[in-house]
Design an enzyme around this catalytic site. Structure first.
Site, PDB file in Angstrom:
ATOM      1  N   LYS A 111      13.731 -53.885  36.627  1.00  0.00           N
ATOM      2  CA  LYS A 111      13.814 -52.511  37.147  1.00  0.00           C
ATOM      3  C   LYS A 111      12.418 -51.902  37.287  1.00  0.00           C
ATOM      4  O   LYS A 111      12.132 -51.208  38.256  1.00  0.00           O
ATOM      5  CB  LYS A 111      14.669 -51.636  36.212  1.00  0.00           C
ATOM      6  N   LYS A 194      22.457 -64.040  43.674  1.00  0.00           N
ATOM      7  CA  LYS A 194      23.458 -63.183  43.027  1.00  0.00           C
ATOM      8  C   LYS A 194      24.028 -62.189  44.025  1.00  0.00           C
ATOM      9  O   LYS A 194      23.267 -61.442  44.658  1.00  0.00           O
ATOM     10  CB  LYS A 194      22.803 -62.432  41.861  1.00  0.00           C
ATOM     11  N   LYS A 197      25.188 -55.463  45.192  1.00  0.00           N
ATOM     12  CA  LYS A 197      25.225 -54.395  46.179  1.00  0.00           C
ATOM     13  C   LYS A 197      23.827 -53.886  46.507  1.00  0.00           C
ATOM     14  O   LYS A 197      23.543 -53.540  47.643  1.00  0.00           O
ATOM     15  CB  LYS A 197      26.051 -53.258  45.597  1.00  0.00           C
TER      16      LYS A 197
HETATM   17  P1  TYM Z   1      27.537 -54.217  36.513  1.00  0.00           P
HETATM   18  O1  TYM Z   1      28.159 -52.906  36.824  1.00  0.00           O
HETATM   19  O2  TYM Z   1      26.236 -54.566  37.140  1.00  0.00           O
HETATM   20  O3  TYM Z   1      28.546 -55.389  36.851  1.00  0.00           O
HETATM   21  C1  TYM Z   1      29.862 -55.358  36.346  1.00  0.00           C
HETATM   22  C2  TYM Z   1      30.304 -56.743  35.942  1.00  0.00           C
HETATM   23  O4  TYM Z   1      30.245 -57.622  37.054  1.00  0.00           O
HETATM   24  C3  TYM Z   1      29.460 -58.753  36.731  1.00  0.00           C
HETATM   25  N1  TYM Z   1      28.736 -59.201  37.937  1.00  0.00           N
HETATM   26  C4  TYM Z   1      28.705 -60.466  38.349  1.00  0.00           C
HETATM   27  N2  TYM Z   1      29.245 -61.574  37.829  1.00  0.00           N
HETATM   28  C5  TYM Z   1      29.076 -62.724  38.512  1.00  0.00           C
HETATM   29  N3  TYM Z   1      28.377 -62.815  39.682  1.00  0.00           N
HETATM   30  C6  TYM Z   1      27.805 -61.715  40.234  1.00  0.00           C
HETATM   31  N4  TYM Z   1      27.144 -61.802  41.385  1.00  0.00           N
HETATM   32  C7  TYM Z   1      27.959 -60.470  39.561  1.00  0.00           C
HETATM   33  N5  TYM Z   1      27.548 -59.201  39.812  1.00  0.00           N
HETATM   34  C8  TYM Z   1      28.037 -58.442  38.805  1.00  0.00           C
HETATM   35  C9  TYM Z   1      28.513 -58.309  35.631  1.00  0.00           C
HETATM   36  O5  TYM Z   1      28.070 -59.401  34.862  1.00  0.00           O
HETATM   37  C10 TYM Z   1      29.412 -57.379  34.857  1.00  0.00           C
HETATM   38  O6  TYM Z   1      30.216 -58.107  33.970  1.00  0.00           O
HETATM   39  N6  TYM Z   1      25.686 -53.324  31.998  1.00  0.00           N
HETATM   40  C11 TYM Z   1      26.899 -53.626  32.722  1.00  0.00           C
HETATM   41  C12 TYM Z   1      27.982 -52.587  32.577  1.00  0.00           C
HETATM   42  C13 TYM Z   1      28.366 -52.315  31.172  1.00  0.00           C
HETATM   43  C14 TYM Z   1      29.115 -53.173  30.321  1.00  0.00           C
HETATM   44  C15 TYM Z   1      29.219 -52.471  29.081  1.00  0.00           C
HETATM   45  C16 TYM Z   1      29.699 -54.424  30.483  1.00  0.00           C
HETATM   46  C17 TYM Z   1      28.039 -51.191  30.476  1.00  0.00           C
HETATM   47  N7  TYM Z   1      28.574 -51.278  29.206  1.00  0.00           N
HETATM   48  C18 TYM Z   1      29.919 -53.036  28.006  1.00  0.00           C
HETATM   49  C19 TYM Z   1      30.397 -54.969  29.401  1.00  0.00           C
HETATM   50  C20 TYM Z   1      30.502 -54.264  28.175  1.00  0.00           C
HETATM   51  C21 TYM Z   1      26.543 -53.713  34.195  1.00  0.00           C
HETATM   52  O7  TYM Z   1      25.593 -53.161  34.645  1.00  0.00           O
HETATM   53  O8  TYM Z   1      27.435 -54.402  34.936  1.00  0.00           O
END
Ligand code: TYM
Length: 331
Positions: A111, A194, A197
């Site tokens: 970031k 990956k 979005k």
């Molecule tokens: P976020 O919002 O970026 O993504 C949500 C979930 O989707 C998964 N993900 C992917 N998995 C496989 N391939 C991809 N291309 C891909 N893009 C996204 C992410 O691994 C995630 O599981 N920090 C987290 C949100 C969060 C969270 C938590 C998750 C906040 N608190 C507690 C689990 C438990 C995040 O930014 O995910």
């Protein structure tokens, strides 16, 4: 029953990466575990969304969780900010988290590189809030994609540290819910490793994409000019097409195109047509349910309200117990 916690940031619509990373198999998961699925709206504030966008994004994810198969009767679905106890737990945990370890987190460094003008404190303390989300319900398992592995490792570190400092076993050490396999990383249609979005809208297939939108995006996916000799390694873009096919297509379809590739007879146009058809078949039931749910405002509100109540109950218990362990007592 084991406890499962997972969250998704409301930054738009759910894509196939989110689905395969965090939601895969959750029909079974919610039968076998006590599940808490939330929308991480506090976390999404690091990117400064407008109030209007934030509200509509939260609503979208709520709808898409249900459309994808989460059953509000079986799992607790809630919005993170409806359970402010998470802020207190995050604050309490942060007292034993060190700035150096937060600065070394890969996603933080990324970031800083990508948005040097907005390196806010929320970005730095992001893993602490995420640990609080998970420990708030004393989770055993956390379904996430590969990109969240380090955050989860930190959650275990913070939990273990708390247990050590206060000489107890209060927090369990939550493990990634990998569905019996590896954690996944679904690639993009634009050659990126990956699906995400933030990079390129056309690299993502959303659960809310209409069939013709999916077809267009897949047909435009990056490929190459094809292998010229047997055994030639695949370029990243072509490897991505195969990985996406592995996620949504039948094994013999994948095998067919794999053989075509190995024989240097592959026609990417045919492969993309097949991939588009399989993606549409995969997404369509969810897509149709999304359209229905968008018209059911009262129901959506009810799910969020009832989920928040259940989540607050679980959260309040944890925070009460943590306060007691720490020695915070009211007079
Ligand atoms: P976020 O919002 O970026 O993504 C949500 C979930 O989707 C998964 N993900 C992917 N998995 C496989 N391939 C991809 N291309 C891909 N893009 C996204 C992410 O691994 C995630 O599981 N920090 C987290 C949100 C969060 C969270 C938590 C998750 C906040 N608190 C507690 C689990 C438990 C995040 O930014 O995910």
């Amino acid at each position: 029953m084991e406890r499962v916690v997972s969250g998704i940031r409301p930054t738009g619509f759910l894509h196939l990466g989110n689905y395969f990373g965090a939601l895969r198999n959750f029909i079974k998961m919610q039968e076998e575990n006590e599940c808490f699925f939330f929308i991480a709206d506090y976390h999404s504030l690091t990117t400064h969304p407008t109030p209007k966008d934030l509200q509509s994004n939260v609503r979208n994810i709520l709808i898409e969780y249900i459309a994808a198969g989460l059953d509000p009767e079986k799992a607790t679905i809630y919005v993170q900010s409806d359970v402010p106890q998470v802020c207190e737990l995050s604050l309490l945990l942060s007292m034993n988290v060190y700035i150096g370890e937060l600065q070394r987190v890969a996603s933080f460094k990324e970031k800083v590189r990508r948005q040097p003008d907005n390196v806010n404190a929320g970005l730095l303390t992001y893993p602490v809030l995420m640990a609080a989300d998970i420990l708030l319900h004393r989770a055993d398992k956390v379904p996430v994609g590969k990109d969240q592995e380090q955050h989860l490792e930190m959650t275990r570190d913070f939990a273990q540290r708390f247990n050590r400092i206060y000489k107890n076993e209060y927090f369990k050490l939550p493990m990634a819910y990998n569905f019996g396999g590896e954690l996944v990383k679904i690639p993009g249609l634009d050659g990126s490793t990956k699906m995400s979005k933030s990079d390129n809208e056309n690299s993502c297939i959303y659960l809310s994409d209409a069939p013709e939108v999916i077809r267009k995006k897949v047909m435009k996916a990056v490929s190459d000019s094809g292998p010229t000799e047997p055994g030639q390694p695949k370029t990243q873009a072509v490897e991505n097409l195969f990985q996406l096919m592995k996620a949504v297509s039948a094994p013999d379809t994948l095998q067919y195109f794999e053989e075509q590739y190995q024989n240097c007879a592959i026609r990417y146009g045919d492969m993309k047509k097949q991939l588009a058809a399989d993606m549409i078949a995969f997404v369509q039931p969810v897509y149709e349910r999304i359209l229905e749910l968008r018209e059911q405002d009262d129901y959506i509100r009810k799910v969020a309200r009832e989920g928040a109540e259940r989540a607050r109950e679980s959260a309040a218990k944890t925070v009460r117990e943590v306060r007691e362990i720490i020695g915070i007592k009211s007079f």
